[in-house]
Design a protein around this motif. Structure first.
Motif, PDB file in Angstrom:
ATOM      1  N   THR A 150       0.856  -1.185   0.000  1.00  0.00           N
ATOM      2  CA  THR A 150       0.000   0.000   0.000  1.00  0.00           C
ATOM      3  C   THR A 150       0.889   1.231   0.000  1.00  0.00           C
ATOM      4  N   GLY A 151       0.928   1.943  -1.112  1.00  0.00           N
ATOM      5  CA  GLY A 151       1.766   3.135  -1.190  1.00  0.00           C
ATOM      6  C   GLY A 151       3.223   2.794  -0.949  1.00  0.00           C
ATOM      7  N   GLU A 152       3.818   3.461   0.030  1.00  0.00           N
ATOM      8  CA  GLU A 152       5.220   3.230   0.360  1.00  0.00           C
ATOM      9  C   GLU A 152       5.401   2.117   1.388  1.00  0.00           C
ATOM     10  N   LYS A 153       4.317   1.483   1.805  1.00  0.00           N
ATOM     11  CA  LYS A 153       4.374   0.488   2.859  1.00  0.00           C
ATOM     12  C   LYS A 153       4.343  -0.930   2.305  1.00  0.00           C
ATOM     13  N   ASP A 154       5.164  -1.774   2.897  1.00  0.00           N
ATOM     14  CA  ASP A 154       4.977  -3.215   2.787  1.00  0.00           C
ATOM     15  C   ASP A 154       4.081  -3.623   3.943  1.00  0.00           C
ATOM     16  N   LEU A 155       3.047  -4.380   3.667  1.00  0.00           N
ATOM     17  CA  LEU A 155       2.132  -4.820   4.717  1.00  0.00           C
ATOM     18  C   LEU A 155       2.197  -6.329   4.874  1.00  0.00           C
ATOM     19  N   ILE A 156       2.262  -6.793   6.130  1.00  0.00           N
ATOM     20  CA  ILE A 156       2.134  -8.221   6.432  1.00  0.00           C
ATOM     21  C   ILE A 156       0.661  -8.475   6.723  1.00  0.00           C
ATOM     22  N   VAL A 157       0.038  -9.321   5.901  1.00  0.00           N
ATOM     23  CA  VAL A 157      -1.392  -9.583   6.042  1.00  0.00           C
ATOM     24  C   VAL A 157      -1.636 -11.089   6.165  1.00  0.00           C
ATOM     25  N   ARG A 158      -2.777 -11.425   6.698  1.00  0.00           N
ATOM     26  CA  ARG A 158      -3.198 -12.829   6.701  1.00  0.00           C
ATOM     27  C   ARG A 158      -3.810 -13.164   5.357  1.00  0.00           C
ATOM     28  N   SER A 159      -3.519 -14.346   4.871  1.00  0.00           N
ATOM     29  CA  SER A 159      -4.008 -14.748   3.550  1.00  0.00           C
ATOM     30  C   SER A 159      -5.531 -14.823   3.497  1.00  0.00           C
ATOM     31  N   ASP A 160      -6.172 -15.046   4.643  1.00  0.00           N
ATOM     32  CA  ASP A 160      -7.633 -15.131   4.664  1.00  0.00           C
ATOM     33  C   ASP A 160      -8.296 -13.763   4.775  1.00  0.00           C
ATOM     34  N   TYR A 162      -8.165 -11.655   7.239  1.00  0.00           N
ATOM     35  CA  TYR A 162      -8.541 -11.244   8.597  1.00  0.00           C
ATOM     36  C   TYR A 162      -7.604 -10.136   9.084  1.00  0.00           C
ATOM     37  N   GLY A 163      -8.148  -9.089   9.674  1.00  0.00           N
ATOM     38  CA  GLY A 163      -7.336  -8.011  10.237  1.00  0.00           C
ATOM     39  C   GLY A 163      -6.916  -6.986   9.190  1.00  0.00           C
ATOM     40  N   ARG A 164      -6.231  -5.960   9.677  1.00  0.00           N
ATOM     41  CA  ARG A 164      -5.861  -4.843   8.807  1.00  0.00           C
ATOM     42  C   ARG A 164      -4.467  -4.967   8.211  1.00  0.00           C
ATOM     43  N   GLY A 165      -3.654  -5.835   8.719  1.00  0.00           N
ATOM     44  CA  GLY A 165      -2.281  -5.940   8.248  1.00  0.00           C
ATOM     45  C   GLY A 165      -1.358  -5.063   9.072  1.00  0.00           C
ATOM     46  N   THR A 166      -0.077  -5.362   9.006  1.00  0.00           N
ATOM     47  CA  THR A 166       0.932  -4.650   9.781  1.00  0.00           C
ATOM     48  C   THR A 166       2.000  -4.098   8.862  1.00  0.00           C
ATOM     49  N   ALA A 167       2.269  -2.803   8.995  1.00  0.00           N
ATOM     50  CA  ALA A 167       3.300  -2.182   8.153  1.00  0.00           C
ATOM     51  C   ALA A 167       4.670  -2.712   8.540  1.00  0.00           C
ATOM     52  N   ASN A 168       5.508  -2.903   7.542  1.00  0.00           N
ATOM     53  CA  ASN A 168       6.868  -3.370   7.780  1.00  0.00           C
ATOM     54  C   ASN A 168       7.836  -2.531   6.955  1.00  0.00           C
ATOM     55  N   TRP A 169       8.953  -2.148   7.573  1.00  0.00           N
ATOM     56  CA  TRP A 169       9.878  -1.212   6.946  1.00  0.00           C
ATOM     57  C   TRP A 169      11.265  -1.808   6.756  1.00  0.00           C
ATOM     58  N   MET A 170      11.345  -3.122   6.645  1.00  0.00           N
ATOM     59  CA  MET A 170      12.660  -3.742   6.487  1.00  0.00           C
ATOM     60  C   MET A 170      13.335  -3.344   5.175  1.00  0.00           C
ATOM     61  N   HIS A 171      12.561  -2.948   4.165  1.00  0.00           N
ATOM     62  CA  HIS A 171      13.186  -2.499   2.918  1.00  0.00           C
ATOM     63  C   HIS A 171      13.953  -1.196   3.131  1.00  0.00           C
ATOM     64  N   VAL A 172      13.462  -0.372   4.056  1.00  0.00           N
ATOM     65  CA  VAL A 172      14.174   0.864   4.397  1.00  0.00           C
ATOM     66  C   VAL A 172      15.488   0.532   5.094  1.00  0.00           C
ATOM     67  N   ALA A 173      15.439  -0.424   6.031  1.00  0.00           N
ATOM     68  CA  ALA A 173      16.658  -0.845   6.727  1.00  0.00           C
ATOM     69  C   ALA A 173      17.671  -1.408   5.734  1.00  0.00           C
ATOM     70  N   ALA A 174      17.178  -2.192   4.765  1.00  0.00           N
ATOM     71  CA  ALA A 174      18.086  -2.798   3.772  1.00  0.00           C
ATOM     72  C   ALA A 174      18.787  -1.721   2.952  1.00  0.00           C
TER      73      ALA A 174
END
Length: 250
Positions: A150-160, A162-174
Motif C-alpha cells: 500500500t503506497g510506500e508500505k509493505d504490509l504483512i497480512v493474513r491470507s484469509d 482477517y485483520g488490517r495488516g501490519t506495516a513493515n519497513w525492512m526495505h528501508v533498513a536494507a
C-alpha cells in the motif's frame, strides 16, 4: 557391587552368622553402593556439561554482539502484550541463530540501529564474508501470512483477509545498510515468523524485495546459502566492524 560380595562373605565367617541372617546388611550395602555410584556419576555428568558450556561460551565470545528482546524497553509505545510477544520472538530467533555459529566466520548481532529512526531497531543481523542478513522477528498466532503493498508500505497480512495488516519497513533498513556497507556486500532483508501452525503464502517476497519465511524455513535458507559460500569469497572484517558500530547497546 562385585567387591561387596566377598566382603559380606568374610563378615559372615567372622560373625558366625549365615548369609541369610546377613541379608538385611547385604541389602543395605547394595543400596548404599548404588546410591554412591549414582551420586558420583551425576556429579561427573554435571561437571562435564559445565566444562562443555564454558568451552562453548569461550568459543562463541567475540562472535555474538548485542542483546535480543530490546522491544521490552518500548512497553509504553507498543503495550505490554505486544512488547512481550515481540521479545519472545526475538529471543526465539536468537537461540536459533546460535546454531549458525558452528560455521566458522559467522557473526550474529542483536539490536542494530534502524537507519533514520532512533526509536526503532533491526532485531538481528547475520554476517558471513560479503553476505548480511537483516532479520525482523515476529511471533504470530496461527494462520497463513503474506505480503501486500500500500503506497510506500509493505504490509504483512493474513491470507484469509482477517485483520488490517501490519506495516513493515525492512526495505528501508536494507537500503540504509546497503549504503553503509557498500555495493559489494549482498544485503538480504527477511521477516521470520514464529508461532504454532503459522505458514507463509505464495506472496513470500514483497514488491521491495523483503523475504518472509517461517523461522525454520529461514534458518534452512540462511544455513544453505552460507554453506554454499564456504569455498568462495574472502573474509571481510570491515563488514563486522561496521555492524558492531551500529549496535544500540554496547
Amino acid at each position: 557391587m562385585v567387591v561387596a560380595m566377598p566382603a559380606i562373605t568374610l563378615l559372615s565367617i567372622v560373625t558366625r552368622l549365615s548369609l541369610y541372617q546377613l541379608a538385611p546388611v547385604t541389602l543395605a550395602v547394595l543400596v548404599t553402593g548404588t546410591v554412591l555410584i549414582v551420586v558420583i556419576l551425576t556429579r561427573l555428568i554435571k561437571s562435564v556439561r559445565h566444562a562443555g558450556a564454558e568451552a562453548l561460551r569461550e568459543e562463541l565470545s567475540g562472535r555474538v554482539f548485542g542483546s535480543p528482546g530490546m522491544v521490552l524497553a518500548a512497553v509504553e509505545k507498543y503495550g505490554q502484550g505486544r512488547a512481550e510477544a515481540g521479545a519472545r520472538g526475538e529471543i526465539s530467533t536468537a537461540l536459533l541463530l546460535e546454531l549458525l555459529l558452528r560455521i566458522p566466520g559467522v557473526t550474529v548481532y542483536h539490536g542494530l540501529q534502524f537507519p533514520g529512526n532512533d526509536d526503532a531497531d533491526v532485531d538481528h543481523a547475520v554476517a558471513f564474508r560479503n553476505i548480511v542478513y537483516l532479520l525482523d522477528s515476529k511471533l504470530y498466532r496461527w494462520g497463513q501470512y503474506e505480503w501486500s503493498t500500500t503506497g510506500e508500505k509493505d504490509l504483512i497480512v493474513r491470507s484469509d483477509g482477517y485483520g488490517r495488516g501490519t506495516a513493515n519497513w525492512m526495505h528501508v533498513a536494507a537500503h540504509g545498510y546497503q549504503r553503509l556497507l557498500g555495493p559489494h556486500v549482498e544485503i538480504v532483508p527477511m521477516v521470520l515468523i514464529h508461532g504454532r501452525k503459522v505458514s507463509v503464502g505464495h506472496r513470500s517476497v514483497s514488491s521491495r524485495g523483503v523475504h518472509m519465511l517461517t523461522a525454520g524455513e529461514a534458518m534452512e535458507r540462511i544455513g544453505n546459502t552460507i554453506h554454499g559460500a564456504l569455498e568462495i569469497g574472502q573474509d571481510n572484517p570491515s563488514v563486522r566492524e561496521a555492524l558492531a558500530r551500529k549496535l544500540k547497546t554496547a
